[in-house]
Design an enzyme around this catalytic site. Sequence first.
Site, PDB file in Angstrom:
ATOM      1  N   CYS A  99      -0.624   9.942 -40.426  1.00 13.31           N
ATOM      2  CA  CYS A  99      -1.018   8.588 -40.795  1.00 13.31           C
ATOM      3  C   CYS A  99      -1.935   8.005 -39.723  1.00 13.31           C
ATOM      4  CB  CYS A  99       0.189   7.700 -41.059  1.00 13.31           C
ATOM      5  SG  CYS A  99       0.951   6.988 -39.612  1.00 13.31           S
ATOM      6  N   GLU A 100      -2.897   7.249 -40.199  1.00 12.77           N
ATOM      7  CA  GLU A 100      -3.907   6.730 -39.269  1.00 12.77           C
ATOM      8  C   GLU A 100      -3.375   5.579 -38.419  1.00 12.77           C
ATOM      9  OE1 GLU A 100      -7.062   5.708 -41.968  1.00 12.77           O
ATOM     10  OE2 GLU A 100      -6.391   3.642 -42.150  1.00 12.77           O
ATOM     11  N   HIS A 101      -2.193   5.074 -38.764  1.00  9.56           N
ATOM     12  CA  HIS A 101      -1.650   3.965 -37.983  1.00  9.56           C
ATOM     13  C   HIS A 101      -0.861   4.446 -36.769  1.00  9.56           C
ATOM     14  CE1 HIS A 101      -1.772   2.135 -42.197  1.00  9.56           C
ATOM     15  NE2 HIS A 101      -2.750   1.579 -41.506  1.00  9.56           N
ATOM     16  N   HIS A 102      -0.091   5.529 -36.946  1.00 11.05           N
ATOM     17  CA  HIS A 102       0.796   5.974 -35.868  1.00 11.05           C
ATOM     18  C   HIS A 102       0.536   7.410 -35.433  1.00 11.05           C
ATOM     19  CE1 HIS A 102       3.002   2.801 -38.147  1.00 11.05           C
ATOM     20  NE2 HIS A 102       3.262   2.359 -36.933  1.00 11.05           N
ATOM     21  N   GLN A 140      -2.239   7.218 -47.453  1.00 15.75           N
ATOM     22  CA  GLN A 140      -2.015   7.984 -48.682  1.00 15.75           C
ATOM     23  C   GLN A 140      -2.959   7.522 -49.788  1.00 15.75           C
ATOM     24  OE1 GLN A 140       2.103   8.616 -49.698  1.00 15.75           O
ATOM     25  NE2 GLN A 140       1.590   8.896 -51.853  1.00 15.75           N
ATOM     26  N   HIS A 168       6.544   9.506 -45.331  1.00 22.10           N
ATOM     27  CA  HIS A 168       5.825   9.088 -44.121  1.00 22.10           C
ATOM     28  C   HIS A 168       6.809   9.048 -42.961  1.00 22.10           C
ATOM     29  CE1 HIS A 168       2.024   7.539 -46.060  1.00 22.10           C
ATOM     30  NE2 HIS A 168       2.771   7.924 -47.064  1.00 22.10           N
ATOM     31  N   CYS A 170       6.439   7.955 -40.127  1.00 23.49           N
ATOM     32  CA  CYS A 170       6.443   6.683 -39.382  1.00 23.49           C
ATOM     33  C   CYS A 170       7.444   5.703 -39.978  1.00 23.49           C
ATOM     34  CB  CYS A 170       5.040   6.076 -39.323  1.00 23.49           C
ATOM     35  SG  CYS A 170       4.394   5.566 -40.912  1.00 23.49           S
TER      36      CYS A 170
HETATM   37  N1  LIG Z   1      -0.529   1.368 -47.327  1.00 23.51           N
HETATM   38  C1  LIG Z   1      -0.146   2.325 -46.451  1.00 23.51           C
HETATM   39  N2  LIG Z   1       0.564   1.960 -45.377  1.00 23.51           N
HETATM   40  C2  LIG Z   1       0.943   2.926 -44.529  1.00 23.51           C
HETATM   41  C3  LIG Z   1       0.635   4.271 -44.692  1.00 23.51           C
HETATM   42  N3  LIG Z   1       1.173   4.971 -43.662  1.00 23.51           N
HETATM   43  C4  LIG Z   1       1.782   4.065 -42.882  1.00 23.51           C
HETATM   44  N4  LIG Z   1       1.652   2.824 -43.395  1.00 23.51           N
HETATM   45  C5  LIG Z   1       2.133   1.510 -42.961  1.00 23.51           C
HETATM   46  O1  LIG Z   1       1.200   0.911 -42.111  1.00 23.51           O
HETATM   47  C6  LIG Z   1       1.813  -0.276 -41.600  1.00 23.51           C
HETATM   48  C7  LIG Z   1       1.303  -0.616 -40.230  1.00 23.51           C
HETATM   49  O2  LIG Z   1       1.875  -1.861 -39.950  1.00 23.51           O
HETATM   50  P1  LIG Z   1       1.763  -2.629 -38.547  1.00 23.51           P
HETATM   51  O3  LIG Z   1       2.608  -3.866 -38.643  1.00 23.51           O
HETATM   52  O4  LIG Z   1       0.326  -2.777 -38.173  1.00 23.51           O
HETATM   53  O5  LIG Z   1       2.389  -1.571 -37.525  1.00 23.51           O
HETATM   54  P2  LIG Z   1       3.890  -1.401 -37.042  1.00 23.51           P
HETATM   55  O6  LIG Z   1       4.296  -2.557 -36.193  1.00 23.51           O
HETATM   56  O7  LIG Z   1       3.997  -0.068 -36.382  1.00 23.51           O
HETATM   57  O8  LIG Z   1       4.689  -1.440 -38.417  1.00 23.51           O
HETATM   58  P3  LIG Z   1       6.177  -0.959 -38.761  1.00 23.51           P
HETATM   59  O9  LIG Z   1       6.082   0.451 -39.275  1.00 23.51           O
HETATM   60  O10 LIG Z   1       6.664  -1.899 -39.843  1.00 23.51           O
HETATM   61  O11 LIG Z   1       6.989  -1.037 -37.513  1.00 23.51           O
HETATM   62  C8  LIG Z   1       3.312   0.002 -41.685  1.00 23.51           C
HETATM   63  O12 LIG Z   1       3.851  -0.881 -42.635  1.00 23.51           O
HETATM   64  C9  LIG Z   1       3.388   1.448 -42.169  1.00 23.51           C
HETATM   65  O13 LIG Z   1       4.532   1.688 -42.968  1.00 23.51           O
HETATM   66  C10 LIG Z   1      -0.119   4.620 -45.856  1.00 23.51           C
HETATM   67  O14 LIG Z   1      -0.450   5.778 -46.103  1.00 23.51           O
HETATM   68  N5  LIG Z   1      -0.482   3.616 -46.689  1.00 23.51           N
HETATM   69 ZN   LIG Z   2       2.283   5.361 -39.867  1.00 21.67          ZN
END
Ligand SMILES: Nc1nc2c(ncn2[C@@H]2O[C@H](COP(=O)(O)OP(=O)(O)OP(=O)(O)O)[C@@H](O)[C@H]2O)c(=O)[nH]1
Ligand SMILES: [Zn+2]
Length: 211
Positions: A99-102, A140, A168, A170
Site C-alpha cells: 500500500c502506498e500509505h504504509h 486497491q 491490507h 496495514c
Molecule cells: N481507499 C484506500 N485506502 C487504503 C488503502 N490501503 C490503505 N488504505 C487506508 O489509507 C488510510 C490512510 O489514513 P491516514 O489517516 O492518512 O493514515 P493512518 O493514521 O496510518 O491511518 P490508520 O490506518 O487509520 O491508522 C487508512 O485508512 C488505510 O486503511 C487502499 O488500497 N485504498
Molecule cells: Zn496502508
Amino acid sequence: MDAVIKKFMPPSAYMEKPVTDRPTEAEAEAAVRTLLRWTGDNPDREGLVDTPKRVVKAYREMFGGYDKCPAEELGRTFEEVAGYDDLVLVKDITFHSHCEHHMVPIIGKAHVGYLPDGKVVGLSKIARVVDIFAQRLQTQEAMTAQIAGVIQDVLNPRGVAVMVEAEHMCMAMRGIRKEGSTTLTSTFTGVFKDTPEEQVRFVTMVRGGRG
Ligand SMILES: Nc1nc2c(ncn2[C@@H]2O[C@H](COP(=O)(O)OP(=O)(O)OP(=O)(O)O)[C@@H](O)[C@H]2O)c(=O)[nH]1
Ligand SMILES: [Zn+2]
C-alpha cells in the site's frame, strides 16, 4: 500502439511522482540502516550486517513493476480463435502488492474478464499485467482501474471487467488491527459498464457459477 505504450510506460499518468534520478544502491542501503536504527536495533550486530543489502535486493524484486510496461505485455495477440467472441475470464490471479500509505503488503486475488473483439491475448499476459501493477506502490482502487484501463486501451475489446479482493496488512498488523477483513473493488468498461446482466454474469462466474 506507440502512444498507448507511452501512456502506460513509466513515467506515466499512473505514477504521480515518477523518479528518474534513482538513488544508488549504496544510498538505499544506508537508508535501510537508518530504519534499522529507528526500530531500536543495532545494524552492526551480526544478524543485521547484511540486511540492508538483502532489503534493497528484495525491493528491486517486489517493486519491479516500475521497470515494466503493462501495455507491452499485451502487444502480442491472436486472431485465430475459431470465431470465439464470448467472455474470457482469468480468475483467482494471486498477487502481492504494497500500500502506498504504509508500504506494507496487500495480499489478494484479481479476477479479470474481457469480451474480445476479434482478437485475444495470451492468458499469462493478463496475469503479467496484474503483477506489474501489483509491484508498484498502490491503492486497491487505483490498481483495479489500471488493470481494466490498460486492457481496454490496448486490446480494444467490447468490454473489460476487473474485480480485486485483498487483505491490507496495514489494517491487520497496525492501526485498527482488523485481521481477515477483505476489501472488494471492481471496474467495468464497455459492455460490462452498460449492461448490468453482463456484470452479474461476470460476478457469477467469478464466484464459481456457470454464468
Ligand atoms: N481507499 C484506500 N485506502 C487504503 C488503502 N490501503 C490503505 N488504505 C487506508 O489509507 C488510510 C490512510 O489514513 P491516514 O489517516 O492518512 O493514515 P493512518 O493514521 O496510518 O491511518 P490508520 O490506518 O487509520 O491508522 C487508512 O485508512 C488505510 O486503511 C487502499 O488500497 N485504498
Ligand atoms: Zn496502508
